[in-house]
Design a protein around this motif. Sequence first.
Motif, PDB file in Angstrom:
ATOM      1  N   MET A   1       0.865  -1.151   0.235  1.00 34.98           N
ATOM      2  CA  MET A   1       0.005   0.033   0.002  1.00 34.98           C
ATOM      3  C   MET A   1       0.847   1.442   0.043  1.00 34.98           C
ATOM      4  O   MET A   1       1.627   1.651   1.148  1.00 34.98           O
ATOM      5  N   THR A   2       0.863   2.005  -1.022  1.00 32.19           N
ATOM      6  CA  THR A   2       1.837   2.868  -1.398  1.00 32.19           C
ATOM      7  C   THR A   2       0.987   4.457  -1.465  1.00 32.19           C
ATOM      8  O   THR A   2      -0.030   4.330  -1.698  1.00 32.19           O
ATOM      9  N   THR A  86       3.499 -10.992   6.667  1.00 32.51           N
ATOM     10  CA  THR A  86       4.000  -9.673   7.391  1.00 32.51           C
ATOM     11  C   THR A  86       2.917  -8.804   7.977  1.00 32.51           C
ATOM     12  O   THR A  86       3.134  -7.842   8.915  1.00 32.51           O
ATOM     13  N   HIS A  87       1.647  -8.796   7.273  1.00 32.00           N
ATOM     14  CA  HIS A  87       0.580  -8.067   8.000  1.00 32.00           C
ATOM     15  C   HIS A  87      -0.705  -8.670   7.345  1.00 32.00           C
ATOM     16  O   HIS A  87      -0.494  -9.397   6.436  1.00 32.00           O
ATOM     17  N   GLY A  88      -1.649  -8.164   7.918  1.00 36.72           N
ATOM     18  CA  GLY A  88      -3.193  -8.790   7.513  1.00 36.72           C
ATOM     19  C   GLY A  88      -3.718  -8.183   6.167  1.00 36.72           C
ATOM     20  O   GLY A  88      -4.911  -8.509   6.006  1.00 36.72           O
ATOM     21  N   HIS A  89      -3.239  -7.106   5.562  1.00 38.93           N
ATOM     22  CA  HIS A  89      -3.956  -6.504   4.367  1.00 38.93           C
ATOM     23  C   HIS A  89      -4.236  -7.514   3.254  1.00 38.93           C
ATOM     24  O   HIS A  89      -3.162  -8.379   3.064  1.00 38.93           O
ATOM     25  N   PRO A  90      -5.341  -7.349   2.972  1.00 44.50           N
ATOM     26  CA  PRO A  90      -5.803  -8.654   1.956  1.00 44.50           C
ATOM     27  C   PRO A  90      -4.958  -8.882   0.555  1.00 44.50           C
ATOM     28  O   PRO A  90      -4.766  -9.891   0.252  1.00 44.50           O
ATOM     29  N   ASP A  91      -3.990  -7.745   0.097  1.00 47.76           N
ATOM     30  CA  ASP A  91      -3.254  -8.036  -0.883  1.00 47.76           C
ATOM     31  C   ASP A  91      -2.013  -9.129  -0.433  1.00 47.76           C
ATOM     32  O   ASP A  91      -1.284  -9.482  -1.351  1.00 47.76           O
ATOM     33  N   HIS A  92      -1.798  -9.023   0.765  1.00 48.25           N
ATOM     34  CA  HIS A  92      -0.596  -9.990   1.334  1.00 48.25           C
ATOM     35  C   HIS A  92      -1.382 -11.319   1.990  1.00 48.25           C
ATOM     36  O   HIS A  92      -0.764 -12.397   1.727  1.00 48.25           O
ATOM     37  N   ALA A  93      -2.413 -11.088   2.411  1.00 51.10           N
ATOM     38  CA  ALA A  93      -2.882 -12.100   3.487  1.00 51.10           C
ATOM     39  C   ALA A  93      -4.299 -13.004   3.044  1.00 51.10           C
ATOM     40  O   ALA A  93      -4.436 -13.975   3.369  1.00 51.10           O
ATOM     41  N   GLY A 141       3.154   0.060  12.526  1.00 50.21           N
ATOM     42  CA  GLY A 141       3.311   1.770  11.801  1.00 50.21           C
ATOM     43  C   GLY A 141       2.242   1.767  10.810  1.00 50.21           C
ATOM     44  O   GLY A 141       1.417   2.301  10.455  1.00 50.21           O
ATOM     45  N   HIS A 142       2.817   0.816   9.600  1.00 54.18           N
ATOM     46  CA  HIS A 142       2.054   0.771   8.351  1.00 54.18           C
ATOM     47  C   HIS A 142       0.523   0.081   8.844  1.00 54.18           C
ATOM     48  O   HIS A 142      -0.467   0.777   8.488  1.00 54.18           O
ATOM     49  N   THR A 143       0.849  -1.027   9.579  1.00 51.66           N
ATOM     50  CA  THR A 143      -0.438  -1.568  10.455  1.00 51.66           C
ATOM     51  C   THR A 143       0.255  -1.851  11.829  1.00 51.66           C
ATOM     52  O   THR A 143       1.347  -1.796  12.186  1.00 51.66           O
ATOM     53  N   GLY A 160       7.752  -6.307   3.894  1.00 51.23           N
ATOM     54  CA  GLY A 160       6.369  -6.303   3.791  1.00 51.23           C
ATOM     55  C   GLY A 160       6.031  -4.896   3.303  1.00 51.23           C
ATOM     56  O   GLY A 160       6.561  -4.308   2.331  1.00 51.23           O
ATOM     57  N   ASP A 161       5.172  -4.130   3.908  1.00 53.26           N
ATOM     58  CA  ASP A 161       4.691  -2.644   3.368  1.00 53.26           C
ATOM     59  C   ASP A 161       5.378  -1.665   4.038  1.00 53.26           C
ATOM     60  O   ASP A 161       5.248  -0.607   3.908  1.00 53.26           O
ATOM     61  N   THR A 162       6.204  -2.204   4.983  1.00 58.01           N
ATOM     62  CA  THR A 162       7.016  -1.110   6.055  1.00 58.01           C
ATOM     63  C   THR A 162       7.904  -0.322   5.273  1.00 58.01           C
ATOM     64  O   THR A 162       8.096   0.744   5.189  1.00 58.01           O
TER      65      THR A 162
HETATM   66 ZN   LIG Z   1      -0.468  -3.102   3.677  1.00 66.91          ZN
END
Ligand SMILES: [Zn+2]
Length: 276
Positions: A1-2, A86-93, A141-143, A160-162
Amino acid sequence: MTDAAALPGQPRGGPIGGPATARALCVLAPNPSPMTLDGTNTWIVAEPDAAVAVVIDPGPLDDAHLRNVVATAERLGKRVALTLLTHGHPDHAEGAARFAELTGSPVRALDPALRLGEEGLGAGDVITTGGLELRVVPTPGHTADSLSFHLPADAAVLTGDTVLGRGTTVVAHPDGRLGDYLDSLRALRSLTVDDGVSHVLPGHGPVLADAQGAIDHYLAHRAQRLAQVEAAVRAGHRTAPEVVAHVYADVDRTLWPAAELSVRAQLDYLAQRGAA
Ligand SMILES: [Zn+2]
Protein backbone atom coordinates in the motif's frame (compact mmCIF):
# COMPACT_ATOMS: atom_id res chain seq x y z
CA MET A 1 0.00 0.00 0.00
CA THR A 2 1.85 3.04 -1.28
CA ASP A 3 1.05 6.74 -1.08
CA ALA A 4 3.30 8.18 -3.76
CA ALA A 5 4.87 7.36 -7.09
CA ALA A 6 8.65 7.06 -7.37
CA LEU A 7 10.25 9.96 -5.60
CA PRO A 8 13.03 12.05 -7.05
CA GLY A 9 16.38 10.99 -5.70
CA GLN A 10 15.10 7.65 -4.47
CA PRO A 11 17.42 4.70 -5.03
CA ARG A 12 16.25 2.56 -7.93
CA GLY A 13 15.97 -1.17 -7.48
CA GLY A 14 16.42 -4.14 -9.79
CA PRO A 15 13.82 -6.17 -11.68
CA ILE A 16 10.83 -7.71 -9.90
CA GLY A 17 10.25 -11.45 -9.69
CA GLY A 18 12.74 -14.31 -9.68
CA PRO A 19 15.77 -14.94 -7.47
CA ALA A 20 16.79 -11.97 -5.32
CA THR A 21 19.35 -13.46 -2.96
CA ALA A 22 20.81 -16.95 -2.45
CA ARG A 23 17.85 -17.91 -0.28
CA ALA A 24 14.95 -15.70 -1.43
CA LEU A 25 12.96 -15.81 -4.64
CA CYS A 26 10.02 -13.55 -5.55
CA VAL A 27 6.85 -14.67 -7.31
CA LEU A 28 4.97 -11.55 -8.41
CA ALA A 29 1.20 -11.70 -7.90
CA PRO A 30 -0.97 -10.45 -10.80
CA ASN A 31 -2.61 -7.62 -8.80
CA PRO A 32 -0.95 -4.40 -9.97
CA SER A 33 -2.62 -1.12 -9.00
CA PRO A 34 -1.68 2.37 -7.86
CA MET A 35 -1.79 0.99 -4.30
CA THR A 36 0.16 -2.23 -4.91
CA LEU A 37 2.71 -0.99 -7.51
CA ASP A 38 3.59 -3.94 -9.81
CA GLY A 39 1.63 -6.35 -7.60
CA THR A 40 2.33 -8.17 -4.35
CA ASN A 41 5.71 -9.86 -3.94
CA THR A 42 5.23 -13.39 -2.63
CA TRP A 43 8.55 -14.64 -1.26
CA ILE A 44 9.83 -18.22 -1.24
CA VAL A 45 12.70 -18.45 1.25
CA ALA A 46 14.79 -21.57 1.88
CA GLU A 47 18.26 -22.91 2.47
CA PRO A 48 19.64 -23.89 -0.94
CA ASP A 49 20.01 -27.58 0.00
CA ALA A 50 16.83 -27.93 2.07
CA ALA A 51 13.77 -29.89 0.97
CA VAL A 52 11.42 -27.42 2.67
CA ALA A 53 10.69 -23.74 2.13
CA VAL A 54 8.98 -20.88 3.92
CA VAL A 55 6.54 -18.67 1.99
CA ILE A 56 6.06 -15.09 3.12
CA ASP A 57 2.81 -13.38 2.05
CA PRO A 58 0.92 -15.74 -0.30
CA GLY A 59 -0.86 -12.64 -1.60
CA PRO A 60 -4.40 -12.12 -2.88
CA LEU A 61 -6.95 -14.94 -3.22
CA ASP A 62 -5.95 -15.81 -6.79
CA ASP A 63 -5.82 -19.55 -7.33
CA ALA A 64 -3.51 -19.38 -10.36
CA HIS A 65 -1.00 -17.29 -8.40
CA LEU A 66 -1.14 -19.52 -5.33
CA ARG A 67 -0.65 -22.65 -7.48
CA ASN A 68 2.21 -20.92 -9.28
CA VAL A 69 3.94 -20.32 -5.92
CA VAL A 70 3.58 -24.02 -5.03
CA ALA A 71 4.84 -25.07 -8.48
CA THR A 72 7.80 -22.67 -8.30
CA ALA A 73 8.83 -24.12 -4.94
CA GLU A 74 8.47 -27.64 -6.40
CA ARG A 75 10.69 -26.74 -9.35
CA LEU A 76 13.31 -25.76 -6.77
CA GLY A 77 12.86 -29.19 -5.19
CA LYS A 78 11.08 -27.82 -2.16
CA ARG A 79 7.84 -28.39 -0.31
CA VAL A 80 6.23 -25.39 1.38
CA ALA A 81 6.35 -26.22 5.09
CA LEU A 82 5.43 -22.86 6.63
CA THR A 83 3.58 -19.70 5.63
CA LEU A 84 4.28 -16.36 7.30
CA LEU A 85 2.38 -13.08 6.99
CA THR A 86 3.98 -9.62 7.22
CA HIS A 87 0.54 -8.17 8.06
CA GLY A 88 -3.15 -8.68 7.45
CA HIS A 89 -3.89 -6.46 4.45
CA PRO A 90 -5.78 -8.52 1.83
CA ASP A 91 -3.19 -8.04 -0.92
CA HIS A 92 -0.75 -9.98 1.32
CA ALA A 93 -2.96 -12.25 3.41
CA GLU A 94 -6.27 -12.91 1.63
CA GLY A 95 -4.93 -16.03 -0.12
CA ALA A 96 -3.38 -17.50 3.04
CA ALA A 97 -6.18 -19.91 3.96
CA ARG A 98 -6.42 -21.29 0.41
CA PHE A 99 -2.60 -21.51 0.26
CA ALA A 100 -2.62 -23.47 3.52
CA GLU A 101 -5.11 -25.87 1.90
CA LEU A 102 -2.88 -26.30 -1.14
CA THR A 103 0.31 -26.84 0.86
CA GLY A 104 -0.87 -28.25 4.18
CA SER A 105 1.39 -25.66 5.84
CA PRO A 106 0.46 -23.72 8.97
CA VAL A 107 0.07 -19.94 8.76
CA ARG A 108 1.81 -17.82 11.37
CA ALA A 109 1.11 -14.10 11.86
CA LEU A 110 1.13 -11.56 14.66
CA ASP A 111 -2.67 -11.21 14.53
CA PRO A 112 -4.26 -14.36 16.03
CA ALA A 113 -7.21 -13.98 13.64
CA LEU A 114 -4.91 -14.67 10.68
CA ARG A 115 -3.24 -17.78 12.08
CA LEU A 116 -3.91 -21.34 11.00
CA GLY A 117 -2.36 -23.88 13.32
CA GLU A 118 -1.00 -23.81 16.82
CA GLU A 119 1.80 -21.29 16.63
CA GLY A 120 1.74 -17.51 16.80
CA LEU A 121 4.45 -15.13 15.71
CA GLY A 122 6.04 -12.17 17.42
CA ALA A 123 9.05 -10.35 18.81
CA GLY A 124 12.06 -12.56 19.45
CA ASP A 125 10.78 -15.53 17.46
CA VAL A 126 13.30 -17.22 15.20
CA ILE A 127 12.10 -19.43 12.34
CA THR A 128 14.42 -22.40 11.72
CA THR A 129 12.54 -24.35 9.02
CA GLY A 130 14.91 -26.57 7.05
CA GLY A 131 17.94 -24.94 8.65
CA LEU A 132 16.88 -21.49 7.46
CA GLU A 133 17.19 -18.70 10.00
CA LEU A 134 14.57 -15.93 9.90
CA ARG A 135 14.38 -13.53 12.84
CA VAL A 136 11.08 -11.80 13.51
CA VAL A 137 11.36 -8.01 13.80
CA PRO A 138 8.18 -6.24 14.94
CA THR A 139 7.71 -3.18 12.71
CA PRO A 140 4.33 -1.63 13.57
CA GLY A 141 3.27 1.62 11.92
CA HIS A 142 1.97 0.78 8.45
CA THR A 143 -0.42 -1.39 10.46
CA ALA A 144 -0.30 -2.40 14.12
CA ASP A 145 0.38 -6.02 13.12
CA SER A 146 3.28 -5.39 10.70
CA LEU A 147 6.32 -7.67 11.02
CA SER A 148 9.61 -7.78 9.13
CA PHE A 149 11.82 -10.85 8.77
CA HIS A 150 15.60 -10.62 9.04
CA LEU A 151 17.44 -13.17 6.89
CA PRO A 152 20.96 -12.90 8.34
CA ALA A 153 22.59 -15.42 5.97
CA ASP A 154 21.78 -13.17 2.99
CA ALA A 155 22.23 -9.82 4.82
CA ALA A 156 18.62 -9.10 3.87
CA VAL A 157 15.36 -8.08 5.50
CA LEU A 158 11.86 -8.80 4.20
CA THR A 159 9.83 -5.71 5.04
CA GLY A 160 6.27 -6.29 3.79
CA ASP A 161 4.74 -2.82 3.39
CA THR A 162 6.99 -1.14 5.98
CA VAL A 163 9.58 -0.29 3.30
CA LEU A 164 8.62 -0.60 -0.38
CA GLY A 165 10.75 -0.93 -3.49
CA ARG A 166 9.37 2.36 -4.84
CA GLY A 167 7.48 5.31 -3.40
CA THR A 168 6.64 5.47 0.28
CA THR A 169 4.22 3.52 2.40
CA VAL A 170 0.92 4.54 3.97
CA VAL A 171 0.65 4.86 7.72
CA ALA A 172 -2.85 3.37 7.76
CA HIS A 173 -4.38 5.42 10.58
CA PRO A 174 -5.94 4.69 13.05
CA ASP A 175 -4.50 1.14 13.09
CA GLY A 176 -1.15 2.43 11.88
CA ARG A 177 0.57 5.09 13.98
CA LEU A 178 3.34 7.44 12.93
CA GLY A 179 5.33 7.28 16.18
CA ASP A 180 5.43 3.48 15.88
CA TYR A 181 6.35 3.73 12.22
CA LEU A 182 9.31 6.03 12.88
CA ASP A 183 10.52 3.69 15.65
CA SER A 184 10.21 0.74 13.22
CA LEU A 185 12.25 2.52 10.55
CA ARG A 186 14.93 3.19 13.18
CA ALA A 187 14.87 -0.49 14.21
CA LEU A 188 15.36 -1.52 10.58
CA ARG A 189 18.12 1.04 10.21
CA SER A 190 19.93 -0.44 13.19
CA LEU A 191 19.86 -3.83 11.40
CA THR A 192 21.85 -2.21 8.60
CA VAL A 193 24.34 -0.73 11.07
CA ASP A 194 24.68 -3.51 13.66
CA ASP A 195 23.97 -6.60 11.55
CA GLY A 196 25.23 -5.55 8.13
CA VAL A 197 21.85 -5.86 6.40
CA SER A 198 22.30 -4.56 2.86
CA HIS A 199 19.20 -5.68 0.94
CA VAL A 200 15.52 -4.86 1.40
CA LEU A 201 13.15 -7.47 -0.02
CA PRO A 202 9.91 -5.48 -0.03
CA GLY A 203 6.23 -6.46 -0.23
CA HIS A 204 5.84 -4.43 -3.43
CA GLY A 205 8.31 -3.12 -5.99
CA PRO A 206 11.91 -4.03 -6.72
CA VAL A 207 14.58 -5.27 -4.33
CA LEU A 208 16.70 -2.47 -2.87
CA ALA A 209 20.45 -3.11 -2.72
CA ASP A 210 21.12 -0.11 -0.45
CA ALA A 211 18.97 -0.82 2.60
CA GLN A 212 20.46 1.95 4.71
CA GLY A 213 20.07 4.53 1.93
CA ALA A 214 16.44 3.50 1.39
CA ILE A 215 15.61 3.72 5.10
CA ASP A 216 17.35 7.07 5.45
CA HIS A 217 15.34 8.27 2.47
CA TYR A 218 12.13 7.12 4.18
CA LEU A 219 13.07 8.88 7.43
CA ALA A 220 13.90 12.08 5.53
CA HIS A 221 10.67 11.85 3.54
CA ARG A 222 8.62 11.39 6.73
CA ALA A 223 10.31 14.38 8.38
CA GLN A 224 9.66 16.48 5.27
CA ARG A 225 5.98 15.50 5.04
CA LEU A 226 5.54 16.12 8.77
CA ALA A 227 7.01 19.61 8.41
CA GLN A 228 4.63 20.22 5.47
CA VAL A 229 1.64 19.05 7.49
CA GLU A 230 2.70 21.23 10.42
CA ALA A 231 3.00 24.23 8.08
CA ALA A 232 -0.41 23.48 6.56
CA VAL A 233 -1.98 23.39 10.02
CA ARG A 234 -0.29 26.67 10.96
CA ALA A 235 -1.65 28.16 7.69
CA GLY A 236 -5.18 27.34 8.88
CA HIS A 237 -5.88 24.01 7.14
CA ARG A 238 -7.68 22.09 9.84
CA THR A 239 -9.28 18.96 8.38
CA ALA A 240 -7.40 15.97 6.95
CA PRO A 241 -8.87 16.45 3.41
CA GLU A 242 -7.77 20.13 3.44
CA VAL A 243 -4.28 19.18 4.53
CA VAL A 244 -4.09 16.46 1.83
CA ALA A 245 -5.11 18.90 -0.91
CA HIS A 246 -2.42 21.29 0.32
CA VAL A 247 0.47 18.90 1.06
CA TYR A 248 -0.14 16.18 -1.53
CA ALA A 249 -0.89 18.54 -4.44
CA ASP A 250 2.04 16.93 -6.33
CA VAL A 251 0.70 13.39 -5.90
CA ASP A 252 -1.79 11.64 -8.21
CA ARG A 253 -5.33 12.13 -6.91
CA THR A 254 -6.06 8.39 -7.02
CA LEU A 255 -3.64 8.16 -4.08
CA TRP A 256 -5.31 10.91 -2.02
CA PRO A 257 -7.56 8.55 -0.02
CA ALA A 258 -4.41 6.68 1.11
CA ALA A 259 -2.61 9.97 1.71
CA GLU A 260 -5.51 11.02 3.93
CA LEU A 261 -4.80 8.04 6.21
CA SER A 262 -1.16 9.14 6.47
CA VAL A 263 -2.24 12.74 7.14
CA ARG A 264 -4.57 11.59 9.92
CA ALA A 265 -1.63 9.65 11.40
CA GLN A 266 0.52 12.79 11.18
CA LEU A 267 -2.13 15.06 12.73
CA ASP A 268 -2.54 12.53 15.52
CA TYR A 269 1.25 12.39 16.03
CA LEU A 270 1.50 16.21 16.13
CA ALA A 271 -1.41 16.46 18.58
CA GLN A 272 0.20 13.90 20.90
CA ARG A 273 3.58 15.56 20.62
CA GLY A 274 1.93 18.92 21.40
CA ALA A 275 0.23 17.41 24.45
CA ALA A 276 3.38 15.74 25.73
ZN1 LIG B 1 -0.36 -3.22 3.67
